[in-house]
Write an enzyme that holds these catalytic residues in place. Structure first.
Site, short mmCIF file in Angstrom:
data_model
loop_
_atom_site.label_atom_id
_atom_site.label_comp_id
_atom_site.label_asym_id
_atom_site.label_seq_id
_atom_site.Cartn_x
_atom_site.Cartn_y
_atom_site.Cartn_z
N THR A 46 0.82 -1.21 0.00
CA THR A 46 0.00 0.00 0.00
C THR A 46 0.86 1.26 0.00
OG1 THR A 46 -1.82 -1.15 1.11
CG2 THR A 46 -1.80 1.24 1.28
N TYR A 128 3.44 -13.14 4.04
CA TYR A 128 2.35 -12.58 3.26
C TYR A 128 1.99 -13.57 2.16
CZ TYR A 128 -0.25 -8.94 0.65
OH TYR A 128 -1.22 -8.20 0.00
N LYS A 156 -0.12 -13.06 6.98
CA LYS A 156 -1.17 -12.24 6.38
C LYS A 156 -1.80 -13.10 5.29
CE LYS A 156 -2.14 -7.99 3.81
NZ LYS A 156 -1.58 -6.75 3.21
#
Length: 278
Positions: A46, A128, A156
């Site tokens: 992000t 992730y 995640k």
């Protein structure tokens, strides 16, 4: 420390001259931590880290480490190789490390690769797992093998929805291994199934509500937040999010760097409308 609760993967705000707006970044971190987030993620996807220079990445990390140090917030740092792991401060809670993308090394290759990184990292890893981007799915058995590594704190989990493997994993989660939802739109059902929290870009907005949801699952609140997340992800992340934050006066511009392009005004307005309904 086993991660839990809400983590906000912070955007990288840009000033009108194109530089990183470090003062705005500091305010965003203070805002989300003050609203109940357990911590922030520095240099996650992000934050557009691939578009930042080494000096910019270092400055972002310094600012967020400082905010977390002064507030008691947890810091997770995006780091996918030995060089970036070496830059993670020892004070960080964990490094967020991507399952190796594109090369599709198979489960054995993933375990070997992440084992080597975990052994070299100054902090525990949160893996992730986002197979619709990496093209490398993992079985629940492989996730459990990764969870057994002494320097792996959690995952995640962002598989694009709720599939049979997700249900199987959450029905019998590994001890001491945090499963954090990473698909904002389905964080509510993931929490209902047993996820311990989430790493959620949407939580730049309505942070207190997202934090409340991770602490105590509430279906009606989850439904409202899912609509907000859907609006924020209507265009490539973080373009709509940055447009909304700029419209709210929280960052100096809505600028993103290539290959991203600015979001349409209609998308920004739709997300603002949803945020107003929370």
């Amino acid at each position: 420390m086993t991660p839990s609760g809400l983590y906000v993967p912070l955007i990288t705000p840009f000033a009108p001259d194109g530089s990183v707006a470090l003062d705005a970044l500091e305010r965003l971190a203070q805002d989300v931590l003050g609203a109940g987030a357990s911590g922030v993620v520095a240099l996650g996807t992000t934050g557009e880290p691939s578009s930042l220079s080494p000096a910019e990445r270092s400055a972002v990390l310094d600012v967020l480490a400082g905010v977390c140090g002064s507030t008691g917030g947890q810091l997770i740092v995006g780091a996918n190789d030995r060089a970036t792991l070496n830059a993670v401060p020892a004070s960080a809670t964990a490094a967020l490390t991507l399952v190796p993308p594109f090369v599709r090394p198979g489960d054995e290759g993933v375990v070997a690769h992440l084992s080597a990184l975990a052994g070299a990292s100054p902090v525990p890893l949160v893996i992730y797992h986002v197979p619709y981007r990496t093209a490398q799915p993992l079985t629940p058995g492989t996730v459990r093998r990764l969870a057994a590594l002494p320097s792996v704190a959690g995952m995640k989990l962002a598989v694009g929805g709720i599939d049979a493997d997700t249900i199987a994993l959450l029905a019998d989660p590994p001890d001491g291994f945090a499963i954090l939802g990473g698909d904002d739109i389905v964080i509510s059902p993931l929490l209902a199934l047993g996820a311990q929290g989430g790493i959620l870009a949407s939580a730049h907005l309505a942070t207190a509500s997202f934090a409340r949801l991770t602490r105590s699952w509430e279906p009606a609140l989850g439904h409202r937040l899912a609509r907000l997340s859907a609006a924020l992800f209507a265009e490539p992340n973080p373009t709509v999010l940055k447009a909304v934050l700029h419209e709210q006066g929280r960052i100096p511009t809505a600028d993103v760097r290539l290959p991203l392009l600015p979001a349409a005004k209609e998308s920004m307005r739709a997300a603002l409308d949803e945020a107003g309904r929370i």
